[in-house]
Design a protein around this motif. Structure first.
Motif, short mmCIF file in Angstrom:
data_model
loop_
_atom_site.label_atom_id
_atom_site.label_comp_id
_atom_site.label_asym_id
_atom_site.label_seq_id
_atom_site.Cartn_x
_atom_site.Cartn_y
_atom_site.Cartn_z
N PHE A 140 116.97 -14.34 30.06
CA PHE A 140 117.79 -14.57 31.25
C PHE A 140 118.44 -13.28 31.73
O PHE A 140 118.43 -12.97 32.93
CB PHE A 140 118.86 -15.62 30.94
N VAL A 141 118.97 -12.51 30.80
CA VAL A 141 119.62 -11.24 31.17
C VAL A 141 118.61 -10.27 31.78
O VAL A 141 118.91 -9.59 32.77
CB VAL A 141 120.32 -10.62 29.94
N ASP A 142 117.42 -10.21 31.21
CA ASP A 142 116.38 -9.33 31.77
C ASP A 142 116.03 -9.74 33.20
O ASP A 142 115.81 -8.89 34.07
CB ASP A 142 115.12 -9.37 30.91
N ILE A 143 115.97 -11.04 33.45
CA ILE A 143 115.66 -11.54 34.80
C ILE A 143 116.78 -11.15 35.77
O ILE A 143 116.52 -10.72 36.89
CB ILE A 143 115.42 -13.05 34.77
N VAL A 144 118.03 -11.28 35.33
CA VAL A 144 119.15 -10.87 36.16
C VAL A 144 119.13 -9.35 36.37
O VAL A 144 119.34 -8.87 37.49
CB VAL A 144 120.49 -11.31 35.54
N ASP A 145 118.88 -8.60 35.31
CA ASP A 145 118.82 -7.14 35.41
C ASP A 145 117.75 -6.68 36.39
O ASP A 145 117.89 -5.64 37.05
CB ASP A 145 118.55 -6.52 34.04
N ALA A 146 116.66 -7.46 36.48
CA ALA A 146 115.58 -7.15 37.42
C ALA A 146 115.92 -7.62 38.83
O ALA A 146 115.11 -7.47 39.74
CB ALA A 146 114.27 -7.78 36.96
N ARG A 147 117.12 -8.19 38.98
CA ARG A 147 117.63 -8.67 40.27
C ARG A 147 116.76 -9.80 40.84
O ARG A 147 116.66 -9.95 42.05
CB ARG A 147 117.78 -7.52 41.27
N GLN A 148 116.17 -10.58 39.92
CA GLN A 148 115.47 -11.80 40.32
C GLN A 148 116.50 -12.93 40.36
O GLN A 148 116.42 -13.91 39.61
CB GLN A 148 114.35 -12.10 39.32
N LEU A 149 117.47 -12.79 41.28
CA LEU A 149 118.64 -13.66 41.21
C LEU A 149 118.36 -15.08 41.70
O LEU A 149 118.97 -16.04 41.20
CB LEU A 149 119.79 -13.03 42.00
N THR A 150 117.49 -15.23 42.67
CA THR A 150 117.16 -16.60 43.09
C THR A 150 116.49 -17.36 41.94
O THR A 150 116.79 -18.53 41.70
CB THR A 150 116.24 -16.59 44.31
N THR A 151 115.61 -16.68 41.22
CA THR A 151 114.97 -17.30 40.05
C THR A 151 116.00 -17.57 38.96
O THR A 151 115.97 -18.63 38.32
CB THR A 151 113.86 -16.39 39.51
N ALA A 152 116.92 -16.63 38.75
CA ALA A 152 117.96 -16.82 37.74
C ALA A 152 118.80 -18.06 38.04
O ALA A 152 119.17 -18.82 37.14
CB ALA A 152 118.84 -15.59 37.66
N VAL A 153 119.10 -18.30 39.31
CA VAL A 153 119.89 -19.47 39.69
C VAL A 153 119.10 -20.75 39.42
O VAL A 153 119.65 -21.74 38.93
CB VAL A 153 120.31 -19.39 41.17
N VAL A 154 117.81 -20.76 39.72
CA VAL A 154 116.98 -21.94 39.45
C VAL A 154 116.95 -22.23 37.95
O VAL A 154 117.06 -23.39 37.52
CB VAL A 154 115.55 -21.73 39.99
N ILE A 155 116.81 -21.18 37.15
CA ILE A 155 116.81 -21.34 35.69
C ILE A 155 118.17 -21.87 35.22
O ILE A 155 118.25 -22.79 34.39
CB ILE A 155 116.49 -20.00 35.01
N TYR A 156 119.23 -21.31 35.77
CA TYR A 156 120.59 -21.76 35.44
C TYR A 156 120.77 -23.23 35.79
O TYR A 156 121.30 -24.02 34.99
CB TYR A 156 121.59 -20.89 36.20
N GLN A 157 120.31 -23.64 36.95
CA GLN A 157 120.48 -25.02 37.41
C GLN A 157 119.78 -26.02 36.48
O GLN A 157 120.28 -27.12 36.26
CB GLN A 157 119.96 -25.17 38.83
N ALA A 158 118.63 -25.62 35.94
CA ALA A 158 117.85 -26.52 35.09
C ALA A 158 118.42 -26.65 33.69
O ALA A 158 118.05 -27.57 32.94
CB ALA A 158 116.41 -26.05 35.01
N ALA A 159 119.32 -25.75 33.29
CA ALA A 159 119.89 -25.77 31.94
C ALA A 159 120.98 -26.83 31.83
O ALA A 159 121.54 -27.28 32.83
CB ALA A 159 120.45 -24.39 31.59
N SER A 160 121.28 -27.22 30.59
CA SER A 160 122.37 -28.18 30.36
C SER A 160 123.71 -27.51 30.70
O SER A 160 123.81 -26.29 30.77
CB SER A 160 122.38 -28.64 28.91
N SER A 161 124.74 -28.32 30.88
CA SER A 161 126.05 -27.76 31.25
C SER A 161 126.59 -26.82 30.18
O SER A 161 127.18 -25.78 30.50
CB SER A 161 127.05 -28.89 31.51
N SER A 162 126.37 -27.15 28.92
CA SER A 162 126.85 -26.26 27.85
C SER A 162 126.09 -24.95 27.84
O SER A 162 126.67 -23.88 27.61
CB SER A 162 126.73 -26.96 26.50
N THR A 163 124.78 -25.01 28.11
CA THR A 163 123.98 -23.78 28.17
C THR A 163 124.33 -22.97 29.41
O THR A 163 124.36 -21.74 29.36
CB THR A 163 122.48 -24.12 28.17
N GLN A 164 124.65 -23.64 30.50
CA GLN A 164 125.07 -22.92 31.71
C GLN A 164 126.28 -22.04 31.44
O GLN A 164 126.34 -20.89 31.90
CB GLN A 164 125.37 -23.91 32.83
#
Length: 206
Positions: A140-164
């Motif tokens: 996840f951090v690598d994806i954010v570091d690569a500035r793939q932020l729209t993808t990072a948000v989609v990944i974040y949304q699919a995670a459980s609330s505790s993982t978010q």
């Protein structure tokens, strides 16, 4: 690999042609291409909610992954495909963990693999051994570091609330502008970010 979308019939024709080209030869590139197409076909079936198509596509993914690994055992995407197929057919267990472990061992920081792997692995975050938990967060951090932020948000949304909450915590060291953009993209998807590292900009309501 780029996430482009193609009509299912066309993909079936392509995979048949590529499979014929590969024959019985050990050609990692061709075997990888077959697997990627089978993965896309399976993804299309899941997105369409087509249970009959899923039943057909899952064994195809498993077969393509095993053929790729037999030809080139260090192919991380092959191990990841086996992980996905395993969790979909038999559920999460020791075999699934072993497949995911191999995927990380051979490509811990290969972006195109991480874009496939992060959402799959983070869905099971709470069940993973500690080392795999850290590796999924690194994805996840690598994806954010690569500035793939729209993808990072989609990944974040699919995670459980505790993982978010854990994912947001890993973003605390990101520049403020990155966190602001992430918050905006999340808002565009109807998500509310509530975390100490994501203060509400002045003039906006929480």
């Amino acid at each position: 690999m780029r996430g482009e979308r193609y009509e299912g019939t066309a993909l079936d024709q392509i995979v048949a042609r590529v499979s014929n080209d590969a024959g019985g030869l050990c050609d990692p590139k061709l075997r990888r291409n077959v697997l990627l197409i089978q993965l896309r076909l399976l993804s299309n079936a899941f997105e369409a909610g087509d249970a009959a198509a899923m039943d057909v596509r899952l064994p195809n993914v498993t077969d393509a992954a095993k053929q790729l690994i037999a030809c080139s055992p260090s192919e991380s995407i092959g191990w990841l495909a086996l992980y996905w197929a395993e969790t979909r057919t038999l559920g999460f267990g020791p075999k699934a963990i072993s497949y995911l472990t191999q995927s990380y061992a051979f490509a811990p920081h290969e972006m195109w693999v991480q874009l496939f792997r992060a959402p799959l692995a983070l869905r099971a975050y709470g069940f993973l051994p500690e080392k795999l938990k850290q590796q999924t967060l690194d994805d996840f951090v690598d994806i954010v570091d690569a500035r793939q932020l729209t993808t990072a948000v989609v990944i974040y949304q699919a995670a459980s609330s505790s993982t978010q909450a854990v994912l947001l915590g890993r973003m605390c060291s990101q520049p403020e502008e990155v966190r602001l953009v992430f918050r905006r993209y999340a808002g565009d998807r109807g998500l509310t970010i509530s975390h100490p590292c994501f203060p509400v900009p002045s003039g906006q309501r929480a």
